[in-house]
Design an enzyme around this catalytic site. Structure first.
Site, short mmCIF file in Angstrom:
data_model
loop_
_atom_site.label_atom_id
_atom_site.label_comp_id
_atom_site.label_asym_id
_atom_site.label_seq_id
_atom_site.Cartn_x
_atom_site.Cartn_y
_atom_site.Cartn_z
N ILE A 171 -1.12 5.97 3.94
CA ILE A 171 -1.08 7.25 3.25
C ILE A 171 -2.44 7.56 2.63
O ILE A 171 -2.99 8.66 2.81
CB ILE A 171 0.04 7.24 2.19
CG1 ILE A 171 1.41 7.16 2.90
CG2 ILE A 171 -0.04 8.47 1.29
CD1 ILE A 171 2.60 7.00 1.98
N ASP A 175 -9.57 -0.25 -2.67
CA ASP A 175 -8.46 -1.03 -2.10
C ASP A 175 -8.75 -2.50 -2.32
O ASP A 175 -9.92 -2.91 -2.36
CB ASP A 175 -8.32 -0.74 -0.59
CG ASP A 175 -6.96 -1.16 -0.05
OD1 ASP A 175 -6.17 -0.26 0.31
OD2 ASP A 175 -6.66 -2.38 0.00
N SER A 233 3.43 6.75 -5.17
CA SER A 233 3.59 5.44 -4.51
C SER A 233 4.86 4.74 -4.99
O SER A 233 5.92 4.86 -4.35
CB SER A 233 2.35 4.58 -4.72
OG SER A 233 2.12 4.29 -6.08
N ASP A 272 6.07 11.56 -8.46
CA ASP A 272 7.20 11.67 -7.52
C ASP A 272 8.12 10.46 -7.60
O ASP A 272 9.23 10.48 -7.07
CB ASP A 272 6.64 11.80 -6.09
CG ASP A 272 7.72 12.05 -5.05
OD1 ASP A 272 8.56 12.95 -5.28
OD2 ASP A 272 7.72 11.37 -4.00
N GLU A 304 15.21 5.48 -11.33
CA GLU A 304 15.57 6.76 -10.73
C GLU A 304 17.09 6.88 -10.72
O GLU A 304 17.78 5.87 -10.50
CB GLU A 304 15.01 6.85 -9.31
CG GLU A 304 13.48 6.79 -9.33
CD GLU A 304 12.82 6.92 -7.95
OE1 GLU A 304 13.55 6.97 -6.94
OE2 GLU A 304 11.58 6.97 -7.91
N HIS A 354 11.36 11.96 -6.01
CA HIS A 354 11.07 11.02 -4.92
C HIS A 354 11.27 11.68 -3.54
O HIS A 354 11.98 11.15 -2.68
CB HIS A 354 11.97 9.77 -5.04
CG HIS A 354 11.37 8.56 -4.38
ND1 HIS A 354 11.54 7.29 -4.83
CD2 HIS A 354 10.56 8.44 -3.28
CE1 HIS A 354 10.89 6.43 -4.06
NE2 HIS A 354 10.30 7.11 -3.11
N GLY A 367 8.51 12.73 -1.72
CA GLY A 367 7.21 12.72 -1.02
C GLY A 367 7.38 12.64 0.49
O GLY A 367 6.70 13.32 1.24
N1 NAD Z 1 6.95 9.15 -2.48
C1 NAD Z 1 7.52 8.82 -1.35
O1 NAD Z 1 8.52 9.41 -0.94
C2 NAD Z 1 6.91 7.74 -0.50
C3 NAD Z 1 7.06 7.79 0.89
C4 NAD Z 1 6.43 6.81 1.65
C5 NAD Z 1 5.73 5.78 1.03
N2 NAD Z 1 5.64 5.73 -0.32
C6 NAD Z 1 4.92 4.66 -1.00
O2 NAD Z 1 3.52 4.93 -0.88
C7 NAD Z 1 2.80 3.69 -0.99
C8 NAD Z 1 1.74 3.61 0.09
O3 NAD Z 1 2.36 3.60 1.38
P1 NAD Z 1 1.51 3.19 2.68
O4 NAD Z 1 2.39 3.39 3.86
O5 NAD Z 1 0.18 3.85 2.64
O6 NAD Z 1 1.33 1.64 2.38
P2 NAD Z 1 0.26 0.65 3.02
O7 NAD Z 1 0.83 -0.71 2.89
O8 NAD Z 1 -0.20 1.15 4.34
O9 NAD Z 1 -1.01 0.80 2.02
C9 NAD Z 1 -1.05 0.28 0.73
C10 NAD Z 1 -2.49 -0.07 0.44
O10 NAD Z 1 -2.62 -0.35 -0.95
C11 NAD Z 1 -3.50 -1.45 -1.09
N3 NAD Z 1 -3.24 -2.05 -2.40
C12 NAD Z 1 -2.14 -2.72 -2.82
N4 NAD Z 1 -2.24 -3.03 -4.12
C13 NAD Z 1 -3.43 -2.53 -4.54
C14 NAD Z 1 -4.08 -2.52 -5.79
N5 NAD Z 1 -3.54 -3.07 -6.88
N6 NAD Z 1 -5.28 -1.92 -5.86
C15 NAD Z 1 -5.85 -1.33 -4.77
N7 NAD Z 1 -5.27 -1.32 -3.55
C16 NAD Z 1 -4.06 -1.90 -3.44
C17 NAD Z 1 -3.19 -2.34 0.09
O11 NAD Z 1 -4.23 -3.24 0.36
C18 NAD Z 1 -2.99 -1.29 1.19
O12 NAD Z 1 -4.20 -0.99 1.85
C19 NAD Z 1 3.84 2.58 -0.92
O13 NAD Z 1 4.08 2.10 -2.21
C20 NAD Z 1 5.08 3.29 -0.38
O14 NAD Z 1 6.27 2.67 -0.82
C21 NAD Z 1 6.21 6.70 -1.11
#
Ligand code: NAD
Length: 398
Positions: A152, A171, A229, A254, A259, A282, A284
């Site tokens: 994302i 990251d 996130s 979000d 929740e 939620h 997103g």
């Molecule tokens: N709001 C929504 O409806 C919705 C929908 C989809 C995903 N999400 C959430 O969005 C987030 C991101 O999803 P994604 O598919 O990109 O995940 P992903 O695993 O592809 O990416 C997460 C990234 O965060 C990095 N990371 C983890 N902890 C960190 C920290 N403390 N500091 C810096 N970097 C850190 C990881 O190295 C990774 O590159 C997840 O938590 C997911 O659950 C929310």
């Protein structure tokens, strides 16, 4: 005809794909509780669920005919994954299908916060005409700081740049910068330089409360904050304090530490009623397009697994792809102990067959090997493979 059961109103594309692959598919609108699920799974090889149906160890014990579970969503907490692996049931989900939806909402919110759209909207609904440029900004040329540059975060980076933003990211891993984005060596560096901070980290335990009073204080005065996130990564009391003090000029949230469980339950949060704060339930990743893509993606994984033994992106089994498909193919999930492959191949040879192709992968206590043999699989070979002490589950494809 093999049977598939889809619960919780999964997109019709999943029914189409499974039917085309030869399944008799039953699709049900609601979720089922444990007892009803066990009843409904009689003779079912493939189960599709979303977040409300729990696949427990008891369900798995009672339905050994179940081969695979598709979680037509992102999370898999509703499935006892350890029990599924021990029972040789492959689990698939759709981790990336709603990436674009989250990114589009983030972009919409960055613009809305920069223009104080919700405050203007609320005022006008209340009958107040307040036409002013004060506190309204373009996002062109502004600096966006993305924390978590995964699926994302990196896609947000590309779209934000296309709109003329400068992008910084931080990251934990050394991620490749896309476009002109600039990597920050520390979170503090990002917080001190960005004008809008957007969190896209994953849900690992260490991220609980990672963003609190100290991080908000480090952000530039009058900057914007987004979290789409995980709810538990942000201290909402600290966010509220910084909104009320004016240090943070606006926020979009979000996801929440707690929740409401059911549609219509009261939403409690210290962020309610704050100025220039967008709260969304939620959603997103919740779009029709994401639902379609989740249906397409997970049904495709289930068909691939049951037809070719492919476990790519399985949540719980070792990842194996043996290209093509063959009627003379078997997959063996086994305990990961020395010598299993040699015993499998010896049994194949003992039955007068050659190994035409073979791929093995291991994951923790389990190994999974997919093998193509040179002629039709004899029943005696399959029986011998099932009797190996290491065997968890033998599947045949075709
Ligand atoms: N709001 C929504 O409806 C919705 C929908 C989809 C995903 N999400 C959430 O969005 C987030 C991101 O999803 P994604 O598919 O990109 O995940 P992903 O695993 O592809 O990416 C997460 C990234 O965060 C990095 N990371 C983890 N902890 C960190 C920290 N403390 N500091 C810096 N970097 C850190 C990881 O190295 C990774 O590159 C997840 O938590 C997911 O659950 C929310």
């Amino acid at each position: 005809m093999p049977r598939a059961l889809l619960l919780e109103n999964i997109d019709p594309v999943a029914v189409e794909l499974l039917s085309a692959a030869g399944y008799e598919v039953e699709s049900v609108r609601g979720a089922l509780d444990e007892i009803d699920l066990i009843d409904a799974l009689e003779g079912v090889e493939v189960l599709g669920i979303r977040s409300k149906t729990r696949v427990t160890a008891k369900v798995l014990e009672n339905r050994p005919e179940l081969q695979a579970v598709g979680a037509f969503c992102i999370g898999t907490n509703q499935i006892d994954l350890a029990a599924a692996t021990a029972a040789g049931v492959a689990v698939f989900n759709a981790p990336f299908s709603n990436t674009r939806s989250v990114v589009e909402l983030a972009i919409a919110e960055i613009i809305s916060l920069a223009r104080r759209l919700i405050d203007r909207d609320r005022a006008l609904h209340a009958g107040t005409w307040d036409k002013s440029a004060s506190g309204s900004h373009e996002i062109r040329g502004r600096t966006l700081g993305i924390v978590g540059y995964g699926n994302i975060g990196s896609q947000l980076s590309v779209l934000a740049e296309a709109l003329g933003m400068r992008v910084l990211y931080y990251d934990l891993e050394d991620k490749l910068a896309l476009g002109n984005a600039e990597r920050c060596g520390t979170l503090d560096e990002l917080l001190e330089r960005a004008e809008t901070v957007s969190l896209h980290v994953d849900g690992r335990g260490g991220n609980a409360g990672m963003f609190g009073a100290e991080q908000f204080a480090r952000m530039r005065p009058r900057s914007l904050f987004l979290n789409l996130s995980r709810g538990f990564v942000v201290d909402h009391e600290a966010l509220r304090d910084h909104i009320l003090s004016g240090h943070i000029a606006g926020a979009a949230v979000d996801v929440f530490p707690e929740e409401p469980r059911e549609q219509g339950d009261e939403f409690r949060s210290v962020l309610r009623g704050l100025p220039n704060v967008i709260l969304t339930p939620h959603v997103g990743g919740s779009t029709q397009e994401a639902q379609y893509d989740i249906g397409r993606f997970v049904a495709g994984k289930l068909v691939d697994y049951t037809r070719t033994g492919t476990t790519t992106l399985s949540v719980n089994l070792p990842a194996v792809v043996l290209h093509g498909s063959s009627a003379d193919r078997f997959g063996l999930l086994h305990h990961n102990v020395p010598g299993v492959l040699a015993r499998v191949d010896a049994l194949v040879g003992d039955h007068g067959l050659n190994v035409d192709g073979q791929v093995l992968a291991t994951r923790g206590q389990f190994g999974y090997v997919v093998t193509d043999v040179s002629a039709e699989l004899p029943a005696a070979l399959l029986a011998a493979l099932r009797e190996l002490p290491e065997t968890v589950r033998l599947t045949t494809s075709g």
